[in-house]
Design a protein around this motif. Sequence first.
Motif, short mmCIF file in Angstrom:
data_model
loop_
_atom_site.label_atom_id
_atom_site.label_comp_id
_atom_site.label_asym_id
_atom_site.label_seq_id
_atom_site.Cartn_x
_atom_site.Cartn_y
_atom_site.Cartn_z
N ALA A 11 -6.78 0.33 5.05
CA ALA A 11 -5.92 -0.84 5.25
C ALA A 11 -5.95 -1.73 4.02
O ALA A 11 -4.90 -2.22 3.55
CB ALA A 11 -6.37 -1.62 6.48
N LEU A 12 -7.12 -1.96 3.45
CA LEU A 12 -7.23 -2.83 2.28
C LEU A 12 -6.51 -2.25 1.07
O LEU A 12 -6.01 -2.99 0.21
CB LEU A 12 -8.71 -3.04 1.94
N VAL A 43 -6.76 -7.03 -3.56
CA VAL A 43 -7.81 -7.27 -2.57
C VAL A 43 -8.76 -6.08 -2.52
O VAL A 43 -9.97 -6.24 -2.45
CB VAL A 43 -7.19 -7.52 -1.17
N ALA A 44 -8.20 -4.88 -2.58
CA ALA A 44 -9.01 -3.67 -2.54
C ALA A 44 -9.99 -3.60 -3.71
O ALA A 44 -11.14 -3.17 -3.55
CB ALA A 44 -8.12 -2.44 -2.53
N PRO A 50 4.30 -9.28 3.95
CA PRO A 50 4.50 -10.31 4.96
C PRO A 50 5.29 -9.76 6.15
O PRO A 50 6.26 -9.02 5.98
CB PRO A 50 5.30 -11.39 4.22
N GLY A 51 4.85 -10.11 7.35
CA GLY A 51 5.53 -9.66 8.55
C GLY A 51 5.24 -8.22 8.93
O GLY A 51 5.79 -7.73 9.92
N ARG A 52 4.40 -7.56 8.15
CA ARG A 52 4.06 -6.15 8.42
C ARG A 52 2.59 -6.00 8.77
O ARG A 52 1.94 -5.02 8.41
CB ARG A 52 4.39 -5.31 7.18
N GLY A 53 2.08 -6.95 9.54
CA GLY A 53 0.66 -6.94 9.87
C GLY A 53 0.25 -5.76 10.71
O GLY A 53 -0.80 -5.15 10.47
N VAL A 54 1.06 -5.43 11.71
CA VAL A 54 0.70 -4.32 12.58
C VAL A 54 0.72 -2.99 11.83
O VAL A 54 -0.25 -2.22 11.90
CB VAL A 54 1.60 -4.29 13.84
N PRO A 55 1.78 -2.66 11.08
CA PRO A 55 1.73 -1.41 10.31
C PRO A 55 0.59 -1.37 9.30
O PRO A 55 0.06 -0.29 9.01
CB PRO A 55 3.09 -1.39 9.59
N THR A 56 0.20 -2.52 8.77
CA THR A 56 -0.91 -2.55 7.82
C THR A 56 -2.24 -2.27 8.51
O THR A 56 -3.01 -1.41 8.08
CB THR A 56 -0.98 -3.92 7.11
N ILE A 73 -2.72 -0.93 11.34
CA ILE A 73 -2.76 0.31 12.10
C ILE A 73 -3.48 1.40 11.32
O ILE A 73 -4.02 2.35 11.90
CB ILE A 73 -1.32 0.77 12.48
N GLU A 74 -3.53 1.26 10.00
CA GLU A 74 -4.33 2.19 9.19
C GLU A 74 -5.80 2.09 9.56
O GLU A 74 -6.53 3.08 9.55
CB GLU A 74 -4.13 1.91 7.70
N MET A 75 -6.21 0.87 9.86
CA MET A 75 -7.59 0.67 10.31
C MET A 75 -7.76 1.17 11.74
O MET A 75 -8.74 1.85 12.07
CB MET A 75 -7.97 -0.80 10.21
#
Length: 558
Positions: free
Chosen positions: A150-151, A157-158, A294-300, A302-304
């Motif tokens: 996810a990161l 950030v990664a 932005p606005g793509r929190g769930v798809p981001t 979801i990798e986690m």
Amino acid sequence: MSTVARPEPASATHEVRNQVPPLEGRNLFTDHTALVEGLAREGGAWAHDRAVEVGEFWGGEPQAWGFQANENPPVLHTHDRYGHRLDAVEFHPAWHQLMARGVHDEMHALPWNDPRPGAHVARAAIYMSGTQAEAGFGCPITMTFAAVPALRATPQVAEEWVPRLTARGYDGALKPASEKPGAICGMAMTEKQGGSDVRANSTVAIPLDGGGPGAEYQLIGHKWFCSAPMSDLFLVLAQTDEGLSCFAVPRFLPDGTKNEGFQLQRLKDKLGNKSNASSEVEFRGAWGRMVGEPGRGVPTIIEMVGHTRLDCVMGGAGGMRQAVSLATWHAMHRAAFGKRLIDQPLMRNVLADLAVESEAATALTLRLCRAYDEAAAGDPRADLFKRLATAVAKYHVCKRVPNHAFEALECLGGNGYVEASGMPRLYREAPLCSIWEGSGNVMALDVLRALSHTPEALDVYLEELDAATGADTRYDAYVQTVRCEFKRPAELEHRARLVVERMALALQASQLLRHAPAVVADAFVATRLAGDGGVHYGTLPSGTDVGSIIQRHQPVAA
């Protein structure tokens, strides 16, 4: 004067007989035959020696650490003696020993540090050994592992956090991650009004420097469940002008000062998982950085979530193995009605049935891990398979764990109901993997969602089933019933649980028919697919070679 004979005084009032010796000094890998075979079969043979070493270690002293960590659960200190916010979680030293060794063994990072083919399979062998000593520490280990993909959606950030999260050092102190040999990651998604419906979240994130991926934000809101609140970093969902977005929120700011807006409210008093802390948390202007778009929190995130669901399956399979080991060991040494329990026909039926369930879960887990390895290598069909099969396996395997643990506990009778046996802890822990990261309905609907978004995933799944056709006519007939389920799409949501259950059983049978001893595969097909068994465990049909199944799954003590 009484003439009744009185017994001679004795230093002891009774002699201890017919009690079971401690199950100590095990190698949790080498005595798990299905795991040993699966590691080699699914691409992780290169990690065999390492798995042997890890299995030997976790079968020793860490068994005591697990008891100690549960007998001394974490304590929250919201303030110090002077009234300053502290937001610290205090753990027994045994917890830190579990965490330190888990990190040392790379349960949290092996595929990221050594991404050769079979890395996820190798990690499974290590993880399933370690969590048999204590399952609670698997929560922060899993989230640290799962946070990495996810990161990576936001390189800036990664670059800061992935090296910390994949390091092999652990320090549980409340201090900046920059001062530690490694870091741990937690997660805060669900809120009291939303639960699984994370899009109903009310926590908001306000941009501090223009906004966007990697930008700084201030978070205001609450989370009903914050997993592993002692962690160094948290992935959090919050609303922005663009919609629900994902954020990395650290316990300490880049300048080394405490992120004061991150405040723990209370720890949850849970059914099980007592050694691990789960909390409610308030964000009172907590500082964080956006991960993903932005606005793509769930798809981001979801990798986690996908990787945590994989570990739920893995943890469920590990719990089943531990249950089989404890029940079988007891039966090997306890006598009743003139002979050992393990020689009693009905007990043998129960033990063999529990072992079949455990082996089916292990085989499916390792096949799923191979799909993660192949997908990471760029195989698009493996990617489709892992997406669908993760949801299928998470639904079914994790739902089978609680009753499996109960039946194993019952094999010990009253001794199993006593805390010192380890069975009550195993039983309390059993429902967690089914609830965490998507309970039954959520997972069943997620299977339908995966089929809707990528219909070709069904073809890949059916190819996996077809690889075992011709080995057993009962299996072939069952596969046809699975195929027919998708010819009634209007009824799929109502029937989702039954459909997913059948998908999982067929998938497990396909693995056993190809890779397990014939006696194990036959017992599974007869009872789970062909209906030649009852509702409960211990209903294998007459003629089943239960002795061979039990012998294959017996634990070995030093």
